[in-house]
Design a protein around this motif. Sequence first.
Motif, PDB file in Angstrom:
ATOM      1  N   GLN A  78      -3.283   5.184  -5.883  1.00  0.00           N
ATOM      2  CA  GLN A  78      -2.768   4.161  -5.779  1.00  0.00           C
ATOM      3  C   GLN A  78      -4.534   3.197  -5.926  1.00  0.00           C
ATOM      4  O   GLN A  78      -5.479   3.598  -4.754  1.00  0.00           O
ATOM      5  CB  GLN A  78      -2.009   3.279  -4.277  1.00  0.00           C
ATOM      6  CG  GLN A  78      -1.496   1.610  -5.162  1.00  0.00           C
ATOM      7  CD  GLN A  78      -0.472   1.399  -4.485  1.00  0.00           C
ATOM      8  OE1 GLN A  78       0.066   1.886  -4.279  1.00  0.00           O
ATOM      9  NE2 GLN A  78      -0.048   0.229  -4.020  1.00  0.00           N
ATOM     10  N   LEU A 133      -8.212   4.251   2.776  1.00  0.00           N
ATOM     11  CA  LEU A 133      -8.459   2.586   2.053  1.00  0.00           C
ATOM     12  C   LEU A 133      -9.334   2.715   1.703  1.00  0.00           C
ATOM     13  O   LEU A 133     -10.745   2.657   2.446  1.00  0.00           O
ATOM     14  CB  LEU A 133      -7.906   1.394   2.733  1.00  0.00           C
ATOM     15  CG  LEU A 133      -6.479   1.251   2.612  1.00  0.00           C
ATOM     16  CD1 LEU A 133      -5.365   1.967   3.281  1.00  0.00           C
ATOM     17  CD2 LEU A 133      -6.446   0.055   3.203  1.00  0.00           C
ATOM     18  N   PRO A 181      -2.606  -4.393  -8.148  1.00  0.00           N
ATOM     19  CA  PRO A 181      -2.656  -2.918  -8.473  1.00  0.00           C
ATOM     20  C   PRO A 181      -2.790  -2.543 -10.038  1.00  0.00           C
ATOM     21  O   PRO A 181      -1.892  -3.611 -10.933  1.00  0.00           O
ATOM     22  CB  PRO A 181      -0.972  -2.581  -8.315  1.00  0.00           C
ATOM     23  CG  PRO A 181      -0.506  -3.773  -8.277  1.00  0.00           C
ATOM     24  CD  PRO A 181      -1.663  -4.756  -8.067  1.00  0.00           C
ATOM     25  N   ASN A 194      -5.946   4.950  -0.932  1.00  0.00           N
ATOM     26  CA  ASN A 194      -5.583   3.439  -1.923  1.00  0.00           C
ATOM     27  C   ASN A 194      -7.218   3.290  -1.978  1.00  0.00           C
ATOM     28  O   ASN A 194      -7.761   3.220  -0.920  1.00  0.00           O
ATOM     29  CB  ASN A 194      -4.788   2.746  -0.806  1.00  0.00           C
ATOM     30  CG  ASN A 194      -3.248   3.086  -1.068  1.00  0.00           C
ATOM     31  OD1 ASN A 194      -2.853   2.440  -1.619  1.00  0.00           O
ATOM     32  ND2 ASN A 194      -3.177   4.119   0.564  1.00  0.00           N
ATOM     33  N   GLN A 236      -3.309   8.055   5.772  1.00  0.00           N
ATOM     34  CA  GLN A 236      -3.514   6.702   4.623  1.00  0.00           C
ATOM     35  C   GLN A 236      -4.903   6.590   4.891  1.00  0.00           C
ATOM     36  O   GLN A 236      -5.241   6.491   5.681  1.00  0.00           O
ATOM     37  CB  GLN A 236      -2.511   5.216   4.792  1.00  0.00           C
ATOM     38  CG  GLN A 236      -2.512   4.327   4.138  1.00  0.00           C
ATOM     39  CD  GLN A 236      -1.823   3.174   4.383  1.00  0.00           C
ATOM     40  OE1 GLN A 236      -2.060   3.459   5.509  1.00  0.00           O
ATOM     41  NE2 GLN A 236      -1.227   2.844   3.234  1.00  0.00           N
ATOM     42  N   PHE A 249       0.812  -1.266   0.330  1.00  0.00           N
ATOM     43  CA  PHE A 249       0.313   0.179  -0.275  1.00  0.00           C
ATOM     44  C   PHE A 249       0.668   1.138   0.207  1.00  0.00           C
ATOM     45  O   PHE A 249       2.128   1.259   0.571  1.00  0.00           O
ATOM     46  CB  PHE A 249      -0.499  -0.500   1.268  1.00  0.00           C
ATOM     47  CG  PHE A 249      -2.661  -1.867   1.326  1.00  0.00           C
ATOM     48  CD1 PHE A 249      -2.752  -0.979   0.806  1.00  0.00           C
ATOM     49  CD2 PHE A 249      -1.244  -2.187   1.822  1.00  0.00           C
ATOM     50  CE1 PHE A 249      -3.503  -2.428   0.611  1.00  0.00           C
ATOM     51  CE2 PHE A 249      -2.440  -3.229   2.270  1.00  0.00           C
ATOM     52  CZ  PHE A 249      -4.015  -3.183   1.218  1.00  0.00           C
ATOM     53  N   GLY A 251      -7.921   8.089  -6.492  1.00  0.00           N
ATOM     54  CA  GLY A 251      -6.751   7.416  -5.779  1.00  0.00           C
ATOM     55  C   GLY A 251      -5.101   7.444  -6.047  1.00  0.00           C
ATOM     56  O   GLY A 251      -5.184   7.944  -7.451  1.00  0.00           O
TER      57      GLY A 251
END
Length: 549
Positions: free
Chosen positions: A497, A483, A516, A25, A481, A20, A495
Amino acid sequence: MLRTLDIRDMLLIDRLELDFAPGLNVLTGETGAGKSILLDCLGFVLGWRGRAELVRKGASQGEVVAVFDLPADHPARGVLAAAGLPVSDELILRRVNSADGRKTAYINDRRASGDVLRSVSATLVELHGQQDDGGLLNARGHRAALDLFAGHDGLLAATRSAWAARAAAAKRLSAAQAALAAVKGEEDFLRHAVAELEKLAPEPGEEDRLDTQRRVMQAAEKIRSDVVRAAQMLGLEGAEGAMRDADRWLQGAADRAEGQLDAPLAALERALIELGEASAGVEAALEAMSFDPRALEACEERLFALRAAARKHGVQPDELADLTQKLSDRLAALDAGEEGIATLEAEVAQAQARYQAAAADLSKARHAAAGRLDAAMAAELAPLKLERAVFATLIGAGEPGPEGSDAVAFTVATNPGAPAGPLDKIASGGELSRFLLALKVVLAKGADALVLIFDEIDRGVGGATADAVGRRLAKLSEGAQVLVVTHSPQVAARGAQHFQVAKSVADGMTTSRVVPLAPEARVDEIARMISGAEVTDAARAAAQSLLAS
């Protein structure tokens, strides 16, 4: 920050390794592809409650490993240290689930209990969704959320300190009142017992001393006559007189004995010296054995009085002096009790006044912070297409405690003139998601220590509203961070990622995989989210536009 997640033989995942990135993300995929499975696995390694059966069919055990980076001031370090676990810049959580249901957790390669694992994970990850809201729907957490927003740690500390001082003063008063009530019930006994014992005036060790004296005097009565006779036999009328006569006679004859009497005379002189010592010792013993018979009677009376008092009070005779002091102290406490109670009552009143003053200062600060929070929420709700909604922080009287005496509740009215109420009672599913997101953005202070997970929090919204949700999530990820599991292309495009979750079937076995996405594949995935199963050129163009914005 969550750095890696390694999953083996869990649910539909045979082997999966994910790296990550900081920031936002996003995880996307078709319905049923297994996005929730990924969260189940993450929840498993964090010790959260989840599915009962997690091991992949046919496997003997499943395992999940999560690796986190810990900054120097991360709160997880304190939890680890308190649990006696290794602390470093890297935190490795590993949890194994056997096919028979047994679960074993490891923290930095050391066995750890479920409670410790959950305590650590509470400092690492926070999950938000329409059903799992991280406590924002629970009014019991609203006061703490307002305090976090306001940042008045000093006022909180002062209030907690004043509450503790008040509680301590009240405890002392209660103990004194209970002691006084207990003592009052035995006032007559205490006064009589103390008077009796103080008149007796027992001393430590006195019983042993009197008993020894009594036995010595009793023995002296029995042996003194024999010792007197022995003294007479040793004296001038007995052995000493005879020996001195023999010495005188031998001295007169020694001059004519040519030295034959020198040795006997020397021996006789030594014998006289020894006899003198023996005679003196016997005389001293007689002196010691001389006593007034009334002294024996007084000694026995005192000894018997001490023993009778000890039996009466159920103690040993040597404990009478200590008992006298204890009963005297209790009687003194009784006599001074009312005055002491009054003093303690004054201390409680003073402590209560200090607590009320501290709580009032805190309450004043909370009311001011509530206005700022409501204004901040209004600014966040407008871009989320909730400009007609009114968010209000209500502060009322609550049960006094260490954090003050305020009851705090977050309420909302979705339309002008509509009654306000709790978030989960007033807002619809889509509205609730946006309210929670807005709250999280506003309350994001300190969130940089946490990994924030949003599970389809954008469900039920689209278009410009979904774009606003994406922007808010991106803003939130600037300090933490994040998600996000999402079905919204507007959110996915934000995003840093992008992971795609997909399901496949091979040899009759269904598995989920997470990959990914490279830039080209990401365009296709967002285009699929826009147009559905058939990806058109128009959808690709729209996807590229979203990514570019």
